[in-house]
Enzyme design. Structure first.
Site, PDB file in Angstrom:
ATOM      1  N   PRO A   1      -8.969  -2.529  -9.229  1.00 49.26           N
ATOM      2  CA  PRO A   1      -9.826  -1.606  -8.476  1.00 49.26           C
ATOM      3  C   PRO A   1     -10.099  -0.336  -9.262  1.00 49.26           C
ATOM      4  CG  PRO A   1      -7.573  -1.411  -7.704  1.00 49.26           C
ATOM      5  CD  PRO A   1      -7.569  -2.499  -8.761  1.00 49.26           C
TER       6      PRO A   1
ATOM      7  N   SER B   1     -26.822  -6.518   4.463  1.00 47.77           N
ATOM      8  CA  SER B   1     -25.531  -7.077   4.044  1.00 47.77           C
ATOM      9  C   SER B   1     -24.877  -7.848   5.181  1.00 47.77           C
ATOM     10  CB  SER B   1     -24.597  -5.947   3.587  1.00 47.77           C
ATOM     11  OG  SER B   1     -25.153  -5.252   2.491  1.00 47.77           O
TER      12      SER B   1
ATOM     13  N   ARG C   1     -26.522   5.340   4.197  1.00 44.88           N
ATOM     14  CA  ARG C   1     -25.274   4.610   4.335  1.00 44.88           C
ATOM     15  C   ARG C   1     -24.381   4.966   3.152  1.00 44.88           C
ATOM     16  NH1 ARG C   1     -24.651  -1.424   2.987  1.00 44.88           N
ATOM     17  NH2 ARG C   1     -22.676  -2.057   3.906  1.00 44.88           N
TER      18      ARG C   1
ATOM     19  N   GLY D   1     -20.426  -3.301 -10.454  1.00 47.88           N
ATOM     20  CA  GLY D   1     -20.494  -1.998 -11.102  1.00 47.88           C
ATOM     21  C   GLY D   1     -21.831  -1.805 -11.775  1.00 47.88           C
TER      22      GLY D   1
ATOM     23  N   GLU E   1     -22.448  -8.370 -10.077  1.00 50.83           N
ATOM     24  CA  GLU E   1     -23.239  -7.638  -9.082  1.00 50.83           C
ATOM     25  C   GLU E   1     -23.418  -6.248  -9.652  1.00 50.83           C
ATOM     26  OE1 GLU E   1     -24.614  -5.293  -6.793  1.00 50.83           O
ATOM     27  OE2 GLU E   1     -22.732  -5.218  -5.679  1.00 50.83           O
TER      28      GLU E   1
END
Length: 491
Positions: free
Chosen positions: A189, A455, A292, A242, A264
């Site tokens: 992460p 999404s 958002r 990223g 992605e």
């Protein structure tokens, strides 16, 4: 121990939060016993420190995943699915704690953080169901000599790299399909938001994920760590979310071992509004698509193209709504726009806005970097933005909405497609035929037609052009972690 604000006391933020590496089921310090500070972007203050993994730690995590791989691949799909279902149930039970933890280390407003937790949990539920639906196929060869039998088997040890903007959702969107397919993983992460990832790993351990199936490492030497892991002979999959710039580097690294890659990457989403759109619906959708997570999303509307007949009303309406947002610490109730992730982010946004203004753009609301503690930039609307401005040529990743006026449908589509990115595009019109025609012509992997949010764990998420390779979510997501094996057989 976490150094948390008084407003977050009593929510159990320490519950399940670990700050050491998870390797082979054991929490441990990095080999050099170094630590990395984690900051609260609302204040700029240190809230915790985490273990700093060395290259050797990363390789140990891959070895642990490899050691657990055969057993996990042999675990019945139903059993894997039930464990993932338990992960979903635990996430739902601890949703408020996780949301406040996300707000603390990421800065996003609580409504956005709560939405992220709900979205992240759904990947566990969706792929708990998909685990038992990895179907092969059987057919007769055209020449009639044999049968063609195809099975889908787990691809193997997978390295998962996630960003800071959705620390829970990006982790579950990768871990859930990987585990459902029978793969073991090493999660790396972002060091800006590691606490959520470690909390998720502890939750998965509690749900019954066997030791070594999920490993988590954080490092200040990210490039060296990932390079070493990608050159480990046991790694067979890389899934990265990223920037496109970093994605290109990782693709080159992965080529040495011919590792399967899912990417992605960046976005530069156009938001097209036609004259016949319902203005209020378009403004509602614009606020969702733009704000958002404070605009720090790859799916965020980045370029607003509005037809001339409705442009002034749309710009005034959007400025009014953006200006009414409450800016502040994300974890404080009532705040609707939190800070950006760090100082560099707001300095870049401020520079791009000032450049656009110097070239003739007009600021309707916002436009000035916040002063004092925390990394704040106000919701901003800018009109008359030049076509070569950074605000429209690159990904803003912040609460700025640049508006450009267009006349014809062909002009709007040309503007929308004039980008190296192709993740998502939005269009608003009350003419469904026109909307579908425009959607067909967009160069994007996803389209929101009269919707500001697309999404969904049940839908394939991903882009075209420089926005990535492969898809996450839906049944497509689990196949990214599978290899198709063909057996020729006669009877």
């Amino acid at each position: 121990m976490l150094n948390i604000p008084k407003s977050l006391e009593g929510f159990g933020l320490m519950d399940g939060v670990k700050t050491d590496l998870l390797i082979g089921g054991a929490w441990r310090q990095g080999a050099e016993n170094k630590r990395i500070d984690v900051l609260d972007p609302s204040t700029g203050q240190v809230i915790a420190d985490i273990a700093d993994a060395t290259v050797d730690d990363g390789l140990a995590a891959v070895d642990a995943a490899s050691d657990a791989a055969a057993s996990w691949a042999a675990t019945p799909p139903r059993q894997r699915g039930e464990i993932l279902r338990k992960c979903f149930e635990l996430m739902v039970a601890r949703a408020e704690m996780l949301a406040r933890l996300i707000s603390l280390e990421n800065g996003k407003a609580l409504p956005d953080a709560r939405g992220e937790v709900a979205y992240a949990a759904e990947f566990f539920r969706w792929f708990s169901e998909e685990a038992v639906r990895i179907n092969g196929d059987l057919s007769l060869a055209p020449n009639g000599n044999n049968r063609i039998m195809v099975q889908y088997q787990p691809i193997g040890v997978s390295v998962l790299i996630t960003p800071w903007n959705f620390p829970a959702a990006m982790a579950t969107r990768k871990m859930a399909p990987a585990l459902a397919a029978g793969c073991t993983v090493v999660l790396k992460p972002a060091t800006e938001t590691p606490l959520t990832a470690y909390a998720m790993a502890a939750l998965m351990d509690e749900a019954g994920v066997p030791k070594g199936v999920v490993n988590v490492v954080t490092s200040s030497k990210t490039a060296k760590l990932i390079s070493a892991m990608l050159h480990h002979p046991k790694v067979r999959k890389l899934s990265f979310t990223g920037s496109t710039h970093v994605g290109r580097i990782l693709l080159r690294e992965a080529a040495d071992q011919v590792i399967s890659c899912s990417m992605e990457l960046g976005g530069n989403a156009p938001f097209v509004v036609f004259d016949d759109a319902d203005l209020e619906k378009a403004l509602d959708g614009a606020m969702i698509a733009k704000m958002r997570n404070g605009g720090e999303a790859c799916t965020a509307a980045n370029r607003f193209y509005v037809q001339a007949g409705i442009a002034d009303k749309f710009a005034r309406g959007l400025a009014e709504r953006m200006g009414a947002m409450r800016l502040g610490a994300g974890y404080e109730e009532g705040v609707t726009c939190g800070p950006m992730i760090n100082l560099a982010a707001i300095e870049r946004i401020d520079e791009w806005v000032r450049e656009a203004v110097e070239d003739g753009a007009h600021v309707l609301v916002g436009g000035e970097m916040g002063k004092g503690d925390g990394y704040f930039y106000p919701p901003t609307v800018v009109t008359k933005v030049p076509g070569d401005a950074n605000l429209v040529r690159d990904e803003i990743f912040g609460p700025v909405a640049p508006i450009t006026v267009f006349e014809t449908m062909d002009e709007a589509i040309a503007l929308a497609n004039d980008s190296e990115y192709g993740l998502i595009a939005y269009v608003y019109t009350e003419d469904m035929k026109k909307g579908l025609q425009v959607a067909d012509r967009f160069e994007a992997g996803m389209v929101g037609l009269n919707r500001g949010l697309v999404s969904d764990p049940a839908a394939p998420f991903g882009g075209v052009k420089q926005s990535g390779l492969g898809r996450e979510g839906a049944h497509h997501g689990i196949l990214e972690f599978c290899e198709a094996k063909y057996t020729a057989v006669s009877w």
